[in-house]
Scaffold this motif. Structure first.
Motif, short mmCIF file in Angstrom:
data_model
loop_
_atom_site.label_atom_id
_atom_site.label_comp_id
_atom_site.label_asym_id
_atom_site.label_seq_id
_atom_site.Cartn_x
_atom_site.Cartn_y
_atom_site.Cartn_z
N ASP A 63 -12.93 100.24 31.97
CA ASP A 63 -13.88 100.57 33.26
C ASP A 63 -14.75 99.22 33.49
OD1 ASP A 63 -15.38 100.19 30.84
OD2 ASP A 63 -16.02 102.40 30.88
N GLY A 64 -14.26 98.20 32.79
CA GLY A 64 -14.88 96.87 32.88
C GLY A 64 -16.37 96.91 32.44
N LEU A 65 -16.90 97.92 31.40
CA LEU A 65 -18.00 98.09 31.21
C LEU A 65 -18.43 97.31 29.67
CD1 LEU A 65 -19.27 101.39 32.36
CD2 LEU A 65 -19.93 99.01 33.37
N SER A 66 -17.44 96.83 28.91
CA SER A 66 -17.53 96.04 27.53
C SER A 66 -16.44 95.16 27.52
CB SER A 66 -17.49 97.02 26.61
OG SER A 66 -16.26 97.51 26.28
N ALA A 67 -16.81 93.96 26.74
CA ALA A 67 -15.73 93.16 26.21
C ALA A 67 -15.78 92.79 24.77
CB ALA A 67 -15.96 91.64 26.99
N THR A 68 -14.86 92.94 24.12
CA THR A 68 -15.06 92.83 22.66
C THR A 68 -14.15 91.85 22.15
OG1 THR A 68 -15.02 95.27 22.37
CG2 THR A 68 -14.18 94.26 20.47
N PHE A 69 -14.83 90.96 21.33
CA PHE A 69 -14.22 89.56 20.82
C PHE A 69 -14.20 89.83 19.29
CE2 PHE A 69 -16.67 88.61 24.72
CZ PHE A 69 -15.91 87.86 25.12
N THR A 70 -13.00 89.32 18.66
CA THR A 70 -12.74 89.30 17.13
C THR A 70 -12.89 87.88 16.70
OG1 THR A 70 -11.11 91.17 17.32
CG2 THR A 70 -11.19 90.08 15.39
N ASP A 101 -26.78 91.28 33.96
CA ASP A 101 -25.92 92.40 34.09
C ASP A 101 -25.48 92.83 32.63
OD1 ASP A 101 -26.34 92.99 36.72
OD2 ASP A 101 -24.52 92.03 37.40
N VAL A 102 -25.92 91.93 31.72
CA VAL A 102 -25.41 92.24 30.19
C VAL A 102 -26.37 93.24 29.68
CG1 VAL A 102 -25.01 91.33 27.80
CG2 VAL A 102 -24.22 90.21 29.88
N ALA A 103 -25.86 94.38 29.07
CA ALA A 103 -26.66 95.67 28.56
C ALA A 103 -27.11 95.42 27.42
CB ALA A 103 -25.98 96.87 28.90
N GLY A 104 -26.28 94.65 26.38
CA GLY A 104 -26.65 94.38 25.26
C GLY A 104 -25.22 93.94 24.26
N LYS A 134 -22.84 96.87 34.55
CA LYS A 134 -21.95 97.62 35.66
C LYS A 134 -20.65 96.45 35.71
CE LYS A 134 -24.18 94.26 39.07
NZ LYS A 134 -24.84 94.32 40.34
N PRO A 135 -19.57 96.95 36.28
CA PRO A 135 -18.23 96.00 36.08
C PRO A 135 -18.63 94.60 36.82
CG PRO A 135 -17.67 98.16 36.79
CD PRO A 135 -19.14 98.32 36.85
#
Length: 616
Positions: free
Chosen positions: A115-122, A162-165, A180-181
């Motif tokens: 949905d384009g609402l998050s990005a996860t980094f390892t 636009d970064v929620a947290g 938002k995306p």
């Protein structure tokens, strides 16, 4: 199309995170295509066998004549040149031969949700700060929270609006949440500097970030701070234990053992120091210096070399900035008239040795540049704002006035006189006055007395319209202070361009930024149309959506005449010591000039060791 190994890597990542992500890979591409595959060895433009050692002696590229802090993120004070790039790593690293892409640096991979609402980094387990501590998710969160705090530039808040947290998933996993995306946000957050939560601690307790001034930064980059002489120079020392020295995105970079950045009070002193052999590399922005004064015995002997390196960077939009917060500059007709008095063709011929090209808008030398009449897609975005943007926005794209061919300065000044008359200004006894008898007087603010040479021809032409432009040079500290408070009428600003415009344009032209001290909205533009177009631009899900939005934005800003376009150079002009420095053949297309040398050149072996004499 991705290779099967990349698909496997992506699938494994998604399975390990229990996700159904739209993107999961060793990097992130804005429009879905990475140049370098999973497991690539090094970037194509570096020499992976470049020897380590030696010293690169530079001159500061900043306009400040000194530095008084090591914290490049706080508002007050001045940090040394190049400190941020040399000392702080980020989650992703960009390449210099493609746009809109980032590859894992601190992070081994990135996953963007469907949905384009998050990005996860390892995070990589081998990533280390200079003090030996591992780089952990809590440090990434600390860095983000600090940059969003009260003591840093408001541009961070605008770009990250636009970064929620940021959530800490586990010790080495972070997830940025978006309101938002926005396809650009994974690159934006991936490019943020990461520093240790221990930076500035005293007895285990953190200081307020604005009090972290000369505390040695605890970053994870390839260099540390070495010997320092305040007011004279700073030396960065290569960390031989740099954790990423063998990582593909860093292989062949960071080759000098020492990088010394020297400070000189003015441009004349810099040039003479170069000729005297006091440093090895200098980038030139003055066409006059480059054409006439970069000479001497060291150039004659071949020790010093002049190199012009053609790039494919956006033209940017270096401009005279008109502060529309001032009453004299609120009328668009007045602002257009001021631009008609600039005789660029004469200046380029007589002063710049025909070295420059005219800036035409916000997105020159990119696919986002507008031309001709608006397309159907652009009109669809502009029509709702008819009556709230200049009517000329709906016609042919504005181009800067010329003074050659069928056009002339005399004709341009007549057009300017007509516009000023329409705006209620009339010449009385050689002075332009409004109905209240107020004279049209502007102040041009500059931090360099030598700048008057370039402004004077424009000021002479403005005098023919009855306008007085007073040149006001001030020291750089006061100049910065007045810009932060928007306390100026006119100044010059060099705005960098981009192939992928995004949220940074809200900082430069957004209504909220116009009322935020120390923002990038120097022109003071407050337009619901501009705000809406920036939102459409940042929310674009494809190039087909992005390009009409950025072209429509360019049309509105250019036809608002808040900027008077200046000039741009299609090459980087570098003078360097050929006997001491060596580099890869050919500059990558999106290199930023001297940073190419800092990152990828190396010290030439002493004469007689068989070193190749090729130039970069």
């Amino acid at each position: 199309m991705r290779s099967s190994s990349l698909w496997a890597s992506s699938l494994g990542l998604c399975l390990s995170l229990a996700c159904g992500g739209a993107w999961a890979a060793h990097g992130y591409a804005l429009w879905g295509s990475l140049k370098y595959p999973v497991g690539f060895d090094h970037f194509a433009y570096v020499n992976p066998q470049a020897p380590k050692g030696g010293e690169l002696r530079l001159v500061s590229n900043l306009r400040t004549s000194t530095f008084d802090k090591y914290n490049p993120f706080t508002l007050k004070g001045s940090a040394p040149a190049y400190l941020g790039g040399l000392m702080f790593d980020s989650l992703l690293a960009g390449s210099l031969d493609e746009t809109g892409a980032g590859y894992g640096l601190l992070a081994s991979d990135v996953q963007v949700s469907a949905d384009g609402l998050s990005a996860t980094f390892t995070l990589r387990p081998e990533a280390r700060f200079h003090n030996g501590d591992p780089v952990l998710a809590t440090d990434v969160k600390f860095s983000y929270d600090t940059l969003m705090g009260p003591f840093t530039s408001p541009s961070y808040k605008t770009q990250l609006a636009d970064v929620a947290g940021l959530d800490v998933i586990d010790a080495r996993t972070v997830r940025y949440r978006f309101k938002k995306p926005n396809r650009e946000l994974p690159l934006t957050v991936g490019g943020l500097p990461v520093f240790s939560h221990r930076w500035g601690e005293v007895d285990g307790k953190p200081k307020p970030f604005d009090q972290v001034v000369t505390d040695i930064p605890i970053g994870s980059g390839p260099y540390r701070i070495g010997p320092v002489r305040f007011g004279k120079d700073i030396t960065y020392v290569r960390d031989p234990q740099y954790w990423a020295r063998d990582l593909n995105v860093k292989r062949g970079t960071g080759n000098f053992d020492r990088i010394t950045v020297k400070i000189y009070k003015d441009n004349t002193a810099k040039l003479e120091a170069l000729k005297a052999g006091e440093f090895d590399l200098m980038r030139f922005f003055s066409a006059g210096d480059w054409a006439r004064r970069v000479t001497g015995k060291r150039f004659d002997s071949g020790e010093l070399v002049k190199g012009e390196f053609k790039h494919s960077l956006p033209a940017g939009f270096q401009s005279y900035v008109l502060n529309t917060r001032r009453d004299l500059l609120k009328d668009v007709r007045v602002r257009e008239a001021l631009g008609l008095a600039l005789d660029y063709e004469w200046m380029n011929r007589q002063m710049f040795y025909n070295a420059y090209q005219r800036v035409t808008g916000l997105f020159g030398n990119t696919a986002c540049a507008a031309s001709g009449t608006p397309s159907a897609e652009e009109l669809a975005l502009l029509e709702p704002w008819r009556g709230q943007v200049p009517e000329t926005t709906f016609g042919p794209m504005a181009v800067p006035p010329r003074t050659d061919g069928e056009q002339s300065l005399r004709g341009n000044l007549r057009r300017a006189q007509a516009l000023l008359a329409q705006a209620g200004w009339k010449v009385q006894d050689g002075v332009l006055r409004n109905a209240q008898g107020q004279a049209f007087v502007l102040e041009y603010l500059d931090s360099n007395e030598s700048g008057s040479r370039v402004v004077t021809p424009w000021a002479r032409n403005l005098e023919k319209l009855g306008i007085r432009l007073n040149y006001r040079p001030v020291d750089f500290a006061l100049y910065q202070q007045r810009l932060q408070k928007f306390d100026f009428d006119v100044t010059t600003m060099a705005f960098g361009g981009t192939h992928n415009p995004g949220q940074e344009y809200a900082d430069m032209f957004g209504s909220q930024a116009a009322d935020t001290e120390d923002s990038g909205n120097f022109v003071g533009l407050k337009s619901p149309a501009v705000d809406a177009l920036i939102t459409r631009m940042t929310g674009a899900k494809s190039l087909a959506e992005l390009q009409p939005a950025c072209r429509a934005l360019e049309r509105v800003v250019v036809h608002s005449h808040v900027l008077i376009p200046q000039w741009t150079a299609p090459t980087h002009r570098l003078a360097y010591n050929h006997w001491r420095l060596q580099g890869p053949s050919g500059m990558p297309p999106y290199s930023g000039g001297e940073t190419w040398a800092i990152d990828t050149w190396w010290a030439r072996p002493p004469a007689g060791t068989g070193a190749a004499p090729a130039r970069p």
